[in-house]
Scaffold this motif. Structure first.
Motif, PDB file in Angstrom:
ATOM      1  N   ALA A  25       0.827  -1.206   0.000  1.00 26.78           N
ATOM      2  CA  ALA A  25       0.000   0.000   0.000  1.00 26.78           C
ATOM      3  C   ALA A  25       0.861   1.256   0.000  1.00 26.78           C
ATOM      4  CB  ALA A  25      -0.932  -0.002   1.204  1.00 26.78           C
ATOM      5  N   ALA A  26       2.012   1.191   0.658  1.00 21.52           N
ATOM      6  CA  ALA A  26       2.892   2.363   0.692  1.00 21.52           C
ATOM      7  C   ALA A  26       3.194   2.841  -0.720  1.00 21.52           C
ATOM      8  CB  ALA A  26       4.189   2.025   1.422  1.00 21.52           C
ATOM      9  N   GLY A  27       3.447   1.892  -1.609  1.00 22.58           N
ATOM     10  CA  GLY A  27       3.784   2.260  -2.977  1.00 22.58           C
ATOM     11  C   GLY A  27       2.589   2.439  -3.882  1.00 22.58           C
ATOM     12  N   MET A  28       1.493   1.763  -3.569  1.00 21.62           N
ATOM     13  CA  MET A  28       0.331   1.807  -4.468  1.00 21.62           C
ATOM     14  C   MET A  28      -0.707   2.829  -4.023  1.00 21.62           C
ATOM     15  SD  MET A  28      -2.309  -1.256  -5.581  1.00 21.62           S
ATOM     16  CE  MET A  28      -3.149  -1.397  -4.003  1.00 21.62           C
ATOM     17  N   CYS A  29      -0.884   2.963  -2.709  1.00 23.10           N
ATOM     18  CA  CYS A  29      -2.037   3.729  -2.229  1.00 23.10           C
ATOM     19  C   CYS A  29      -1.688   5.161  -1.846  1.00 23.10           C
ATOM     20  CB  CYS A  29      -2.672   3.016  -1.041  1.00 23.10           C
ATOM     21  SG  CYS A  29      -3.232   1.356  -1.451  1.00 23.10           S
ATOM     22  N   ARG A  30      -0.750   5.306  -0.924  1.00 26.61           N
ATOM     23  CA  ARG A  30      -0.517   6.672  -0.438  1.00 26.61           C
ATOM     24  C   ARG A  30       0.477   7.423  -1.312  1.00 26.61           C
ATOM     25  NH1 ARG A  30      -0.734   6.514   5.145  1.00 26.61           N
ATOM     26  NH2 ARG A  30      -2.869   7.198   4.896  1.00 26.61           N
ATOM     27  N   MET A  31       1.605   6.790  -1.677  1.00 29.63           N
ATOM     28  CA  MET A  31       2.594   7.534  -2.465  1.00 29.63           C
ATOM     29  C   MET A  31       2.367   7.389  -3.960  1.00 29.63           C
ATOM     30  SD  MET A  31       6.203   7.766  -0.560  1.00 29.63           S
ATOM     31  CE  MET A  31       6.864   6.162  -0.989  1.00 29.63           C
ATOM     32  N   LYS A  32       1.733   6.327  -4.370  1.00 31.63           N
ATOM     33  CA  LYS A  32       1.456   6.099  -5.789  1.00 31.63           C
ATOM     34  C   LYS A  32       2.722   6.231  -6.651  1.00 31.63           C
ATOM     35  CE  LYS A  32      -3.305   7.883  -5.426  1.00 31.63           C
ATOM     36  NZ  LYS A  32      -3.683   6.827  -4.519  1.00 31.63           N
ATOM     37  N   ILE A  33       3.543   5.191  -6.566  1.00 29.74           N
ATOM     38  CA  ILE A  33       4.787   5.154  -7.345  1.00 29.74           C
ATOM     39  C   ILE A  33       4.474   5.323  -8.829  1.00 29.74           C
ATOM     40  CG2 ILE A  33       6.637   3.596  -8.113  1.00 29.74           C
ATOM     41  CD1 ILE A  33       6.595   2.416  -5.256  1.00 29.74           C
ATOM     42  N   GLU A  34       5.254   6.165  -9.486  1.00 32.77           N
ATOM     43  CA  GLU A  34       4.990   6.443 -10.907  1.00 32.77           C
ATOM     44  C   GLU A  34       5.843   5.548 -11.809  1.00 32.77           C
ATOM     45  OE1 GLU A  34       5.822  10.585 -11.201  1.00 32.77           O
ATOM     46  OE2 GLU A  34       4.097  11.138  -9.944  1.00 32.77           O
ATOM     47  N   PRO A  35       5.291   5.168 -12.952  1.00 33.14           N
ATOM     48  CA  PRO A  35       6.069   4.359 -13.895  1.00 33.14           C
ATOM     49  C   PRO A  35       7.365   5.067 -14.285  1.00 33.14           C
ATOM     50  CG  PRO A  35       3.760   4.438 -14.554  1.00 33.14           C
ATOM     51  CD  PRO A  35       3.928   5.426 -13.430  1.00 33.14           C
ATOM     52  N   GLY A  36       8.419   4.308 -14.377  1.00 29.33           N
ATOM     53  CA  GLY A  36       9.703   4.877 -14.786  1.00 29.33           C
ATOM     54  C   GLY A  36      10.466   5.584 -13.687  1.00 29.33           C
ATOM     55  N   SER A  37       9.966   5.535 -12.469  1.00 32.83           N
ATOM     56  CA  SER A  37      10.593   6.284 -11.373  1.00 32.83           C
ATOM     57  C   SER A  37      11.685   5.465 -10.686  1.00 32.83           C
ATOM     58  CB  SER A  37       9.537   6.715 -10.353  1.00 32.83           C
ATOM     59  OG  SER A  37       8.858   5.583  -9.856  1.00 32.83           O
ATOM     60  N   ASN A  38      12.465   6.173  -9.858  1.00 34.91           N
ATOM     61  CA  ASN A  38      13.482   5.540  -9.022  1.00 34.91           C
ATOM     62  C   ASN A  38      12.925   5.365  -7.618  1.00 34.91           C
ATOM     63  OD1 ASN A  38      15.673   5.517 -10.949  1.00 34.91           O
ATOM     64  ND2 ASN A  38      15.758   7.735 -10.711  1.00 34.91           N
ATOM     65  N   VAL A  39      12.967   4.119  -7.137  1.00 32.80           N
ATOM     66  CA  VAL A  39      12.413   3.798  -5.820  1.00 32.80           C
ATOM     67  C   VAL A  39      13.524   3.217  -4.952  1.00 32.80           C
ATOM     68  CG1 VAL A  39      10.765   2.325  -4.577  1.00 32.80           C
ATOM     69  CG2 VAL A  39      10.112   3.359  -6.761  1.00 32.80           C
ATOM     70  N   VAL A  40      13.562   3.646  -3.697  1.00 32.70           N
ATOM     71  CA  VAL A  40      14.495   3.058  -2.731  1.00 32.70           C
ATOM     72  C   VAL A  40      13.696   2.500  -1.566  1.00 32.70           C
ATOM     73  CG1 VAL A  40      16.417   3.468  -1.156  1.00 32.70           C
ATOM     74  CG2 VAL A  40      16.332   4.645  -3.349  1.00 32.70           C
ATOM     75  N   VAL A  41      14.017   1.279  -1.145  1.00 37.58           N
ATOM     76  CA  VAL A  41      13.357   0.661   0.004  1.00 37.58           C
ATOM     77  C   VAL A  41      14.434   0.287   1.024  1.00 37.58           C
ATOM     78  CG1 VAL A  41      11.904  -1.220   0.823  1.00 37.58           C
ATOM     79  CG2 VAL A  41      11.496  -0.238  -1.452  1.00 37.58           C
ATOM     80  N   PHE A  42      14.345   0.867   2.197  1.00 39.18           N
ATOM     81  CA  PHE A  42      15.231   0.498   3.303  1.00 39.18           C
ATOM     82  C   PHE A  42      14.551  -0.612   4.102  1.00 39.18           C
ATOM     83  CE2 PHE A  42      16.956   4.568   2.222  1.00 39.18           C
ATOM     84  CZ  PHE A  42      18.280   4.543   2.633  1.00 39.18           C
ATOM     85  N   GLY A  43      15.222  -1.762   4.175  1.00 37.28           N
ATOM     86  CA  GLY A  43      14.675  -2.873   4.943  1.00 37.28           C
ATOM     87  C   GLY A  43      13.881  -3.821   4.062  1.00 37.28           C
ATOM     88  N   ALA A  44      14.387  -5.055   3.884  1.00 38.73           N
ATOM     89  CA  ALA A  44      13.669  -6.055   3.082  1.00 38.73           C
ATOM     90  C   ALA A  44      13.028  -7.087   3.996  1.00 38.73           C
ATOM     91  CB  ALA A  44      14.606  -6.703   2.071  1.00 38.73           C
ATOM     92  N   GLY A  45      12.351  -6.602   5.024  1.00 37.66           N
ATOM     93  CA  GLY A  45      11.498  -7.469   5.824  1.00 37.66           C
ATOM     94  C   GLY A  45      10.167  -7.640   5.110  1.00 37.66           C
ATOM     95  N   PRO A  46       9.176  -8.211   5.784  1.00 36.85           N
ATOM     96  CA  PRO A  46       7.878  -8.438   5.131  1.00 36.85           C
ATOM     97  C   PRO A  46       7.228  -7.158   4.610  1.00 36.85           C
ATOM     98  CG  PRO A  46       8.034  -9.697   7.167  1.00 36.85           C
ATOM     99  CD  PRO A  46       9.229  -8.797   7.131  1.00 36.85           C
ATOM    100  N   VAL A  47       7.374  -6.051   5.335  1.00 33.55           N
ATOM    101  CA  VAL A  47       6.800  -4.783   4.860  1.00 33.55           C
ATOM    102  C   VAL A  47       7.616  -4.247   3.682  1.00 33.55           C
ATOM    103  CG1 VAL A  47       6.264  -2.399   5.487  1.00 33.55           C
ATOM    104  CG2 VAL A  47       5.838  -4.250   7.127  1.00 33.55           C
ATOM    105  N   GLY A  48       8.934  -4.251   3.827  1.00 34.78           N
ATOM    106  CA  GLY A  48       9.783  -3.742   2.757  1.00 34.78           C
ATOM    107  C   GLY A  48       9.611  -4.528   1.464  1.00 34.78           C
ATOM    108  N   LEU A  49       9.450  -5.840   1.573  1.00 35.90           N
ATOM    109  CA  LEU A  49       9.284  -6.637   0.358  1.00 35.90           C
ATOM    110  C   LEU A  49       7.907  -6.421  -0.269  1.00 35.90           C
ATOM    111  CD1 LEU A  49      11.210  -9.895   1.294  1.00 35.90           C
ATOM    112  CD2 LEU A  49      11.883  -8.067  -0.276  1.00 35.90           C
TER     113      LEU A  49
END
Ligand SMILES: [Zn+2]
Ligand SMILES: [Zn+2]
Length: 457
Positions: free
Chosen positions: A228-252
């Motif tokens: 939801a972080a990427g789809m709902c509130r921030m709405k990641i845009e196509p072609g963008s650069n994304v950084v995720v700190f932490g590859a736990g269940p939420v990060g993944l």
């Protein structure tokens, strides 16, 4: 109010049991308009309320005494409550350490309550209270960590992940008693690590799918929060650069959102090797080890995001490594899903057990005008330069469940699972019967497994 009408029809139907449902529907205009819905919506279980007194097993914590599997006795359900036969429950890291078999005494020990831990699960509805509309007996439901009532101030203003049923200070009553007579509550009014759970309908989302329950168990909390972080509130845009700190269940979950939303690159920062490898399988284009990158981490991320040219008139970013121009480079969207260590990890340790350092790095590696979200529960405070906060145009989004509206979003994530676009299966690294629930929590605490799932049958 429609549900009052529906309830009155049910009562009437019971008192005139000799009349068939079909005749009753035909007999009244209200029945013609509402009866079909009302009669389907209310199951015989509503009328009898027969589940009180049922015996069932639960993994539960006793203050200062750790956690054990015990037999409990169900109390009567309330009019807006739903009795769910739990199929699967994925322990959340935030329940650590108090859900561990050897839970410490003191403040972490459940505030003196006998409690069934966790706050999400999946199961099948066995009984509903007389006022319940959302689910029917026999429905499979995802029970989410955050409610969506649709009627409170927060829900009406589009902030369902801050629904007042979750954050309104409601005291959830005991739903069972232990063998010694102690009242037993469910953590956050949900629990999950038990054969039966009693929840208010605002936490239930019916799902109509053949996706296995074990995979659906990640949809009430961990995976969906990050997605939801990427789809709902921030709405990641196509072609963008994304950084995720932490590859736990939420990060993944956030990594998968980056892939599904069409990010050009998804950069993951994670100290644990098997989690970096899993991140790459689930959509990360680069996985960095913060222990290896050290103080150069932020600049490394900025470099990865700088693009093919520094010609400003050609749409490029300034590459100057120092001064204000350095703030032009960086990620379009950053999600910090680290948080603090709730228990000493038995795998590679991150550079900061408080979770503060990743917060600072997430801020610094986001470009001017970019977006970032903080999702981790950290220990302590962190500070920002007031001027950079004012002038760099970065938008900080609240984390919580990432803008997750459970009734809206669980069904559409299920559709993505059915199409193979969201992968919960790869995130589950062990299943456990209820008798071994303590091991499921311990693996999560040790971080030796990403997600574990307790299967009730
Ligand atoms: Zn959780
Ligand atoms: Zn609400």
């Amino acid at each position: 109010m429609p549900f009052r009408i529906a309830a009155s029809i049910v009562v009437r139907m019971e008192s005139k049991s000799a009349i068939s449902r079909r005749k009753l529907i035909k007999r009244t205009a209200a029945g013609a308009a509402l009866g079909g819905v009302a009669l389907q919506a209310q199951s015989p279980g509503v009328l009898r309320g027969s589940s009180a007194g049922r015996k069932f097993r639960a993994y539960m914590t006793r203050p200062g005494a750790g956690s054990v599997v015990e037999e409990l006795t169900l109390l009567p359900i309330q009019p807006r409550q739903v009795l769910v036969r739990i199929e699967a429950c994925a322990p959340c890291y935030t329940t650590i350490p108090r859900a561990l078999p050897q839970a410490p005494a003191g403040p972490a020990a459940n505030r003196g309550r006998v409690e069934v831990p966790n706050h999400a699960a999946v199961g099948v509805v066995e009984e509903i209270g007389a006022l319940v509309k959302r689910v029917q007996k026999g429905d499979r439901v995802v029970v989410a960590g955050t409610s969506q009532c649709g009627q409170c101030y927060q829900c009406l203003h589009g902030d369902a992940d801050f629904c007042q049923f979750t954050f309104g200070g409601d005291v959830f009553p005991p739903f069972a008693t232990a063998s010694d007579g102690s009242p037993v509550v469910a953590q956050a009014g949900v629990g999950g690590s038990s054969e039966l759970a009693v929840v208010t309908e605002e936490y239930c989302c019916p799902v109509f799918t053949t996706v296995p329950a074990v995979e659906l168990s990640l949809l009430g909390d961990q995976l969906t929060s990050g997605f939801a972080a990427g789809m709902c509130r921030m709405k990641i845009e196509p072609g963008s650069n994304v950084v995720v700190f932490g590859a736990g269940p939420v990060g993944l979950g956030a990594v998968q959102a980056g892939r599904v939303m069409g990010a050009a690159q998804v950069i993951v920062v994670e100290p644990i090797r098997y989690r970096r490898e899993l991140a790459e399988k689930l959509g990360a284009t680069v996985a960095l080890d913060p222990n290896v990158e050290g103080a150069g981490l932020v600049e490394k991320i900025r470099d990865l995001c700088k693009g093919p040219t520094d010609r400003k008139f050609a749409g490029g970013e300034a590459w100057t490594p120092t001064g204000s121009a350095s703030g032009a480079r960086g990620a379009d969207f950053t999600i910090d899903a680290c948080g603090k260590d709730n228990a000493p990890p038995k795998v590679e340790r991150g550079p900061d057990p408080t979770g503060i350092l990743p917060m600072q790095q997430a801020w610094e590696c986001t470009r001017m005008g970019g977006h970032l979200m903080y999702m981790g529960a950290v220990q302590g405070n962190f500070s920002l330069s007031g001027s950079s906060l004012a002038l760099l145009g970065r938008t900080i989004h609240p984390g919580q469940q990432g803008g997750f509206h459970m009734m809206r979003d669980i069904p559409r994530i299920v559709k993505l699972m059915e199409r193979g676009l969201v992968d919960a299966k790869s995130m589950i690294q062990g299943t456990y019967p209820l008798e071994k629930a303590g091991e499921a929590y311990q693996e999560v605490a040790d971080r030796t497994k990403l997600c574990t799932v307790i299967l009730m049958s």
